[in-house]
Design a protein around this motif. Structure first.
Motif, PDB file in Angstrom:
ATOM      1  N   GLU A 163       1.038  -1.026  -0.110  1.00 39.17           N
ATOM      2  CA  GLU A 163       0.098   0.016   0.370  1.00 39.17           C
ATOM      3  C   GLU A 163       0.336   1.464   0.310  1.00 39.17           C
ATOM      4  OE1 GLU A 163      -3.197   0.778   2.103  1.00 39.17           O
ATOM      5  OE2 GLU A 163      -4.265  -1.288   2.079  1.00 39.17           O
ATOM      6  N   LEU A 164       0.685   2.112  -0.684  1.00 40.55           N
ATOM      7  CA  LEU A 164       0.733   3.485  -0.974  1.00 40.55           C
ATOM      8  C   LEU A 164       0.535   4.544   0.485  1.00 40.55           C
ATOM      9  CD1 LEU A 164       0.793   4.469  -4.931  1.00 40.55           C
ATOM     10  CD2 LEU A 164       2.681   3.703  -3.647  1.00 40.55           C
ATOM     11  N   PRO A 165       1.720   5.193   0.927  1.00 44.24           N
ATOM     12  CA  PRO A 165       1.359   5.979   2.174  1.00 44.24           C
ATOM     13  C   PRO A 165      -0.100   6.888   0.956  1.00 44.24           C
ATOM     14  CG  PRO A 165       3.758   6.596   1.683  1.00 44.24           C
ATOM     15  CD  PRO A 165       2.936   4.956   0.425  1.00 44.24           C
ATOM     16  N   ARG A 176      -3.297  10.335  -1.715  1.00 40.17           N
ATOM     17  CA  ARG A 176      -3.817  11.975  -2.093  1.00 40.17           C
ATOM     18  C   ARG A 176      -3.186  12.354  -3.126  1.00 40.17           C
ATOM     19  NH1 ARG A 176      -3.988  14.194   3.588  1.00 40.17           N
ATOM     20  NH2 ARG A 176      -4.467  12.502   4.548  1.00 40.17           N
ATOM     21  N   MET A 177      -2.225  13.022  -3.024  1.00 38.11           N
ATOM     22  CA  MET A 177      -1.574  13.396  -4.719  1.00 38.11           C
ATOM     23  C   MET A 177      -1.891  12.467  -5.522  1.00 38.11           C
ATOM     24  SD  MET A 177       2.545  13.780  -5.272  1.00 38.11           S
ATOM     25  CE  MET A 177       2.733  12.340  -5.228  1.00 38.11           C
TER      26      MET A 177
END
Length: 163
Positions: free
Chosen positions: A31-33, A38-39
């Motif tokens: 999983e991405l942070p 959000r970005m």
């Protein structure tokens, strides 16, 4: 080990059965942070909104743009709604078709007031498909086979002869 029983019947009514072993579980992607997600979501929304405005400015339909950049209409629709980001090669094809720079589509530069001002304007060849009706007809004709195309040519020739 759990087993799955598969039964098949042949024409004489007898059955054949066999078992398959358990499948290995799928690997999950890391999983991405949250900040990166959000970005990416903001960028997808920005690219989608800018693409929609540029498409409307160019007088194209979603199907026209999708066909020209080589993706399915549904995929382009998801990009335009900000649900997915295009790959870099797709983004570059999108820039050429929409006559917009990548900086404009990614929200890094002001939107051009007219497509002629864009450095990408000369890269899109103009042709017979300048109207939505003509583009729709050409998309349909591209799906025909050779005999059907010959028949359509005869029909078009007959229509022109009567005019």
């Amino acid at each position: 080990m759990s087993k799955v029983r598969v039964v098949r019947a042949n024409l004489k009514g007898s059955t054949i059965s066999f078992s398959l072993g358990r499948r290995s579980p799928r690997r999950k992607e890391p999983e991405l942070p949250v900040a990166v997600r959000r970005m990416e979501k903001r960028l997808a929304s920005t690219v989608g909104g800018a693409s929609r405005l540029a498409r409307m400015r160019a007088g194209l339909t979603q199907a026209d743009v999708a066909q020209r950049i080589g993706v399915a209409t549904e995929v382009y629709g998801r990009m335009e709604r900000g649900k997915m980001l295009p790959s870099v090669p797709t983004l570059l094809r999108l820039c050429v078709v929409l006559r917009s720079g990548p900086d404009e589509l990614m929200g890094l530069a002001p939107r051009n007031s007219s497509p002629e001002d864009s450095p990408w304007a000369d890269e899109v060849p103009s042709g017979l498909d300048d109207t939505p009706d003509m583009r729709r007809l050409l998309r349909t004709l591209r799906r025909l086979r050779r005999p059907q195309i010959k028949l359509m040519h005869l029909v078009a020739t007959a229509i022109i002869a009567r005019s």
